[in-house]
Design an enzyme around this catalytic site. Structure first.
Site, mmCIF file in Angstrom:
data_model
loop_
_atom_site.group_PDB
_atom_site.id
_atom_site.type_symbol
_atom_site.label_atom_id
_atom_site.label_comp_id
_atom_site.label_asym_id
_atom_site.label_seq_id
_atom_site.Cartn_x
_atom_site.Cartn_y
_atom_site.Cartn_z
ATOM 1 N N CYS A 1 48.282 37.587 40.117
ATOM 2 C CA CYS A 1 47.116 38.019 40.882
ATOM 3 C C CYS A 1 47.579 38.324 42.302
ATOM 4 C CB CYS A 1 46.097 36.880 40.883
ATOM 5 S SG CYS A 1 44.648 37.169 41.914
ATOM 6 N N ASN A 2 47.384 39.558 42.744
ATOM 7 C CA ASN A 2 47.792 39.927 44.103
ATOM 8 C C ASN A 2 47.023 39.114 45.140
ATOM 9 O OD1 ASN A 2 49.442 42.775 43.982
ATOM 10 N ND2 ASN A 2 48.019 42.569 42.290
ATOM 11 N N THR A 3 45.724 38.931 44.888
ATOM 12 C CA THR A 3 44.870 38.259 45.856
ATOM 13 C C THR A 3 45.296 36.803 46.043
ATOM 14 O OG1 THR A 3 43.087 39.665 45.006
ATOM 15 C CG2 THR A 3 42.452 37.872 46.468
ATOM 16 N N TYR B 1 38.033 36.843 42.763
ATOM 17 C CA TYR B 1 38.581 36.214 43.965
ATOM 18 C C TYR B 1 38.542 37.170 45.164
ATOM 19 C CZ TYR B 1 41.161 32.538 41.252
ATOM 20 O OH TYR B 1 41.544 31.482 40.463
ATOM 21 N N GLY B 2 38.651 38.460 44.871
ATOM 22 C CA GLY B 2 39.036 39.438 45.890
ATOM 23 C C GLY B 2 38.056 39.704 47.004
ATOM 24 N N GLU C 1 35.748 42.478 34.138
ATOM 25 C CA GLU C 1 35.521 41.139 33.573
ATOM 26 C C GLU C 1 34.345 41.146 32.595
ATOM 27 O OE1 GLU C 1 37.096 38.133 33.793
ATOM 28 O OE2 GLU C 1 38.691 39.166 34.866
ATOM 29 N N ASP D 1 45.440 34.085 36.641
ATOM 30 C CA ASP D 1 44.740 35.127 37.401
ATOM 31 C C ASP D 1 43.289 34.672 37.518
ATOM 32 O OD1 ASP D 1 44.302 37.782 38.572
ATOM 33 O OD2 ASP D 1 43.214 38.248 36.734
ATOM 34 N N SER D 2 42.525 35.389 38.335
ATOM 35 C CA SER D 2 41.106 35.059 38.447
ATOM 36 C C SER D 2 40.375 35.327 37.127
ATOM 37 C CB SER D 2 40.468 35.918 39.541
ATOM 38 O OG SER D 2 40.585 37.288 39.194
ATOM 39 N N CYS E 1 46.149 45.563 42.186
ATOM 40 C CA CYS E 1 45.355 44.470 41.614
ATOM 41 C C CYS E 1 45.679 44.481 40.127
ATOM 42 C CB CYS E 1 43.868 44.707 41.839
ATOM 43 S SG CYS E 1 42.791 43.614 40.868
ATOM 44 N N THR E 2 45.951 43.305 39.566
ATOM 45 C CA THR E 2 46.423 43.273 38.175
ATOM 46 C C THR E 2 45.342 43.664 37.165
ATOM 47 O OG1 THR E 2 45.978 40.883 38.101
ATOM 48 C CG2 THR E 2 48.229 41.588 38.644
ATOM 49 N N HIS E 3 44.108 43.725 37.605
ATOM 50 C CA HIS E 3 43.057 44.208 36.699
ATOM 51 C C HIS E 3 43.151 45.719 36.468
ATOM 52 C CE1 HIS E 3 41.068 40.330 37.369
ATOM 53 N NE2 HIS E 3 40.162 40.642 36.446
HETATM 54 N N1 DGL Z 1 43.534 40.456 39.535
HETATM 55 C C1 DGL Z 1 43.497 40.037 40.861
HETATM 56 C C2 DGL Z 1 44.444 40.725 41.790
HETATM 57 O O1 DGL Z 1 45.480 41.152 41.378
HETATM 58 C C3 DGL Z 1 42.238 39.597 41.524
HETATM 59 C C4 DGL Z 1 41.009 40.166 41.234
HETATM 60 C C5 DGL Z 1 39.808 39.444 41.780
HETATM 61 O O2 DGL Z 1 39.516 38.361 41.287
HETATM 62 O O3 DGL Z 1 39.161 40.000 42.671
HETATM 63 O O4 DGL Z 1 44.178 40.813 42.969
#
Ligand code: DGL
Length: 270
Positions: A72-74, A40-41, A151, A8-9, A186-188
């Protein structure tokens, strides 16, 4: 038995890793947090593709992983098709906002999808919505800044942003026109579900993708004869950022003390 790579990011994929470890207790996992390059998003596809390629390359070269979970969805929306084309013999499991189960279980037909701006702007998300939204009213809620706050363990920013985006995702309830289901795309975000819940009635349903992804990973490994069939599982933490911070984050977000079989080590940026 070779390990399964998960990336993941940053720390968000730990919400998926927790589900993977529960579903596959005998597997060894290498978790890569691309912290130095997160988030990343809000950065566009080219950036996410480049980072995803570098991280996959490093996990394959250093660990000979037998499968990769893009937690990570992104990164899934931007890069999974390219990774699959580049590594055709490596099983790669990705994830996308759980719109389909949300539409299937919503009673009011009003659903909010909280995700990064990158995910919500992607062609893959548009296709997902076109395929599964049907007559449901689906509202996209891009949660700028929330990944960064998570983060950096910034409790004040997390609280403020959760309040703001839940206000955008509502009004909640079971009456006509009210949102009864929120997709955490988003996995966060599952990591701060408790904070999100503070701004919602207890009946509000939150849907994330950790468990289905873990089950899909099991199916994929089993179909290829790559399931670890016994023995102690394990976890190696690796990342492009500070290893002590990652170790602390994992201990915090996985809700468990460092355990046997878990080794954390630093790595240079991928
Ligand atoms: N956790 C990530 C997701 O599921 C990305 C978050 C990010 O880096 O913006 O999209």
């Amino acid at each position: 038995m070779l390990p399964v790579g998960v990336f993941d990011s940053g720390v968000g994929g730990l919400s998926v890793l927790a589900a993977l470890r529960a579903e596959l207790p005998h597997e060894r996992f290498v978790y890569f947090a691309d912290t130095a390059f997160a988030p990343y998003g809000e950065r566009g596809d080219a950036y996410v593709i480049e980072r995803s390629r570098k991280v996959a390359e490093q996990l394959i070269a250093e660990h000979g992983i037998k499968a990769l979970v893009v937690a990570c969805n992104t990164a899934t929306t931007a890069a999974i098709h390219l990774l699959r084309a580049e590594y055709p013999t490596l099983p790669i499991v990705g994830l996308e906002p759980a719109l389909k189960p949300a539409v299937a279980t919503s009673r009011t037909g009003h659903i909010s999808v909280m995700a990064t701006r990158g995910t919500l702007a992607s062609a893959k998300y548009a296709a997902l919505r076109d395929s599964f939204a049907g007559s449901a009213n689906v509202r996209a809620v891009p949660c700028d800044g929330l990944v960064k706050a998570i983060e950096s363990f910034d409790a004040t920013a997390i609280a403020e942003l959760c309040a703001r985006y839940m206000a955008e995702a509502g009004p909640f309830g079971n009456a006509p026109g009210e949102v009864d289901t929120v997709v955490l795309g988003c996995t966060h975000y599952p990591l701060v579900k408790g904070e999100l819940q503070r701004h919602a009635p207890s009946a509000l349903r939150f849907i994330d993708t950790g468990a289905p992804v873990a089950q899909q990973t099991r199916r994929v490994l089993a179909s290829l004869g790559r399931l670890a069939d016994g023995g102690e599982g394990g976890l190696v933490l690796q990342g492009s950022g500070d290893s002590a911070v990652l170790e602390a984050a994992a201990a915090h977000w996985l809700q468990q003390p460092q355990q046997q079989g878990m080794a954390a080590r630093a790595a240079t940026a991928a």
